[in-house]
Design a protein around this motif. Structure first.
Motif: not given
Length: 421
Positions: A59-65, A86-87
Motif C-alpha cells: 500500500a505504501v509503494a502504491l501510494q508513493a507511485w 488496487a488500493r
C-alpha cells in the motif's frame, strides 16, 4: 528592527483537498497500522500479521507511485482508476485480516469522484461501504445470523453515507463546472471589452484627425469668404469708380469718383488689416448691427446711385458677435450682387428682431434670375449665394432665395436669436 513579511493569501479549499489527497492515505494507513499492531495478539494469527505487513508495504509503494504519477495525468485517467481499484482491494484484504484497517479504507469515500467516472464512482463508494460495514460488524465474513443482521444494518447506514457523499461530490463538480464556465465567460467578455476599447481608441483618433481637418477646411472657407466680402468687394468698387473716370469727361465728376475710389481703398486696407488680426468687420466696432447696416446701405446707395432703404423692426437688442458679422456680410454680398447683376432701381433691406430668431430680407426690383440655373462656385467665381448659405448654416440658420427673370430678387436669411454675452 522587525522584518516585514510579505502578505500571504490563506490556502484555498482546493489547496486543502490537494494536501489531503497527497498525504491523507499515508496518515490513515499509519494510524490503522498502529491500531492493528496494538490489537494483533487478540485478532490476528502470526501468518495474518506477516501477510498484513506485506500488504501495508504494498500500500505504501502504491501510494508513493501514485503521488509521483498523479500530477502528470488528467482527471479520471485510466491510471487513476487502476490506483483506486488496487488500493480498494488492498484495503478490503487488510480489513478482512483486521477490522481496524478500515481506518485506511475510509479514504475511498473521498477520492472516488475525482478519480472515477460518475458510474464507477458509485460502484467504488458501494464497495467502500461494504468494507466499512463489514469492519463495523466485527469482520468479514459474518459468523452468525446476528452478525449478518448487524452487517445489513451497517451496510444500509454506509450506503446512505455513500448517497450523501455522492450528492456532495456531484454538487461540487457542478459548482466547479459552473465556476469554470463563468471564468471562461468573463475572460471572453474581457477580451471583447479590450478589443472594443482598442477599436474605440482608434475611432477616437480618427475622429480627432477628421475634426481637425474639418476645422482647418472650415476656417479656410471662412477666411476666403471674409476676404471676398471685404477686400474683393472693395477692390471691385474701386475698379468701378475708376472705370467711370476713364469714360467720363467731366473733371468735377471724375474728382468725385476718384475720391470715392480713395475712400474704398482706405476702407479695404482697414478691412485687410482687421482680417489679419481678428476677421471682424470694422463697421461693427462702434455701431450696433442696425446702425452698421443703415450706414452700409446708405453708402452703397450713394456710391451706386440706386435708391436703397433700410428698416429695422421689433425690439432692437445687441446680438452675438458672429450673428452681427454674418448679417453684415450677407447684406454686403447681396448689395454687391445687386450692383453687378440686377440693374435695379430700388433696393430694400429689412432687419427683424423676433422672440427666438432674427431675420434679414434684401429685395430689389432688378432683372432677376433663375435660382436653379445659378452655376456652382468655381475658381474664377465669387462666393455669392453659396457663401451666404454657408455663413448662415454655421449659426444653425438658413438662407432662402426667391427670384425669376424680370421679377426681381428677394433674399431672406434667418438665424436663432442669441444675445450678446
Amino acid at each position: 528592527m522587525l522584518d516585514t513579511m510579505p502578505n500571504q493569501e490563506p490556502p484555498s479549499a482546493e489547496d486543502g483537498w490537494e494536501t489531503f489527497f497527497r498525504w491523507g492515505p499515508y496518515g490513515l494507513l499509519a494510524l490503522g497500522t498502529l491500531v492493528c499492531a496494538a490489537t494483533a495478539p487478540a485478532l490476528m494469527s502470526r501468518g495474518e500479521v506477516y501477510a498484513a505487513g506485506v500488504l501495508v508495504a504494498a500500500a505504501v509503494a502504491l501510494q508513493a507511485w501514485w503521488a509521483a504519477k498523479r500530477r502528470d495525468l488528467p482527471q479520471r485517467a485510466p491510471a487513476g482508476i487502476g490506483y483506486y481499484a488496487a488500493r480498494t482491494v488492498l484495503a478490503a484484504v487488510l480489513t478482512w485480516l483486521n477490522p481496524f484497517f478500515s481506518i485506511y479504507a475510509v479514504i475511498g469515500y473521498f477520492d472516488a469522484a475525482p478519480l472515477l467516472s460518475p458510474r464507477l464512482a458509485r460502484a467504488g463508494l458501494l464497495v467502500t461501504a461494504v468494507i466499512m460495514a463489514g469492519a463495523q460488524a466485527g469482520g468479514l465474513p459474518p459468523d452468525s445470523a446476528t452478525e449478518l443482521l448487524l452487517f445489513g444494518a451497517l451496510l444500509a447506514l454506509n450506503a446512505t453515507l455513500v448517497m450523501v457523499f455522492g450528492h456532495i461530490g456531484a454538487k461540487e463538480e457542478e459548482e466547479s463546472r459552473a465556476k469554470a464556465a463563468t471564468v471562461a465567460a468573463l475572460e471572453r467578455a474581457n477580451a471583447r471589452l479590450e478589443q472594443a476599447l482598442a477599436e474605440n481608441a482608434g475611432l477616437q483618433t480618427q475622429l480627432l484627425v477628421q475634426a481637425r481637418e474639418a476645422g482647418v477646411d472650415e476656417e479656410r472657407r471662412r477666411l476666403a469668404a471674409e476676404i471676398h466680402d471685404t477686400i474683393a468687394q472693395g477692390l471691385a468698387g474701386i475698379v468701378t469708380q475708376l472705370e467711370v473716370v476713364l469714360v467720363g469727361g467731366d473733371p468735377a465728376a471724375a474728382r468725385v469718383h476718384v475720391e470715392r475710389a480713395q475712400a474704398l481703398a482706405r476702407e479695404s486696407l482697414g478691412e485687410a488689416r482687421r482680417t489679419v488680426h481678428a476677421l471682424g468687420p470694422r463697421a461693427l466696432e462702434h455701431d450696433a448691427l442696425h446702425e452698421a447696416l443703415g450706414k452700409t446701405v446708405a453708402e452703397w446707395s450713394e456710391r451706386t446711385g440706386v435708391r436703397a432703404e433700410f428698416t429695422a423692426t421689433g425690439t432692437v437688442e445687441p446680438l452675438h458677435d458672429e450673428i452681427e458679422a454674418t448679417f453684415l456680410r450677407i447684406v454686403q454680398e447681396a448689395l454687391a450682387n445687386a450692383a453687378r447683376h440686377a440693374g435695379a432701381d430700388r433696393v430694400g433691406v429689412t432687419l427683424s428682431y423676433m422672440e427666438d430668431e432674427v431675420t434679414l430680407d434684401v429685395r430689389d426690383d432688378g432683372r432677376g434670375f433663375d435660382p436653379l440655373a445659378v452655376p456652382a462656385r468655381g475658381a474664377a467665381g465669387g462666393f455669392g449665394l453659396a457663401g451666404m448659405r454657408s455663413r448662415a448654416e454655421r449659426l444653425a440658420g438658413t438662407v432662402d432665395v426667391e427670384s425669376e427673370p424680370g421679377g426681381g430678387t428677394a433674399i431672406s436669411a434667418r438665424v436663432p436669436l442669441v444675445r450678446h454675452g
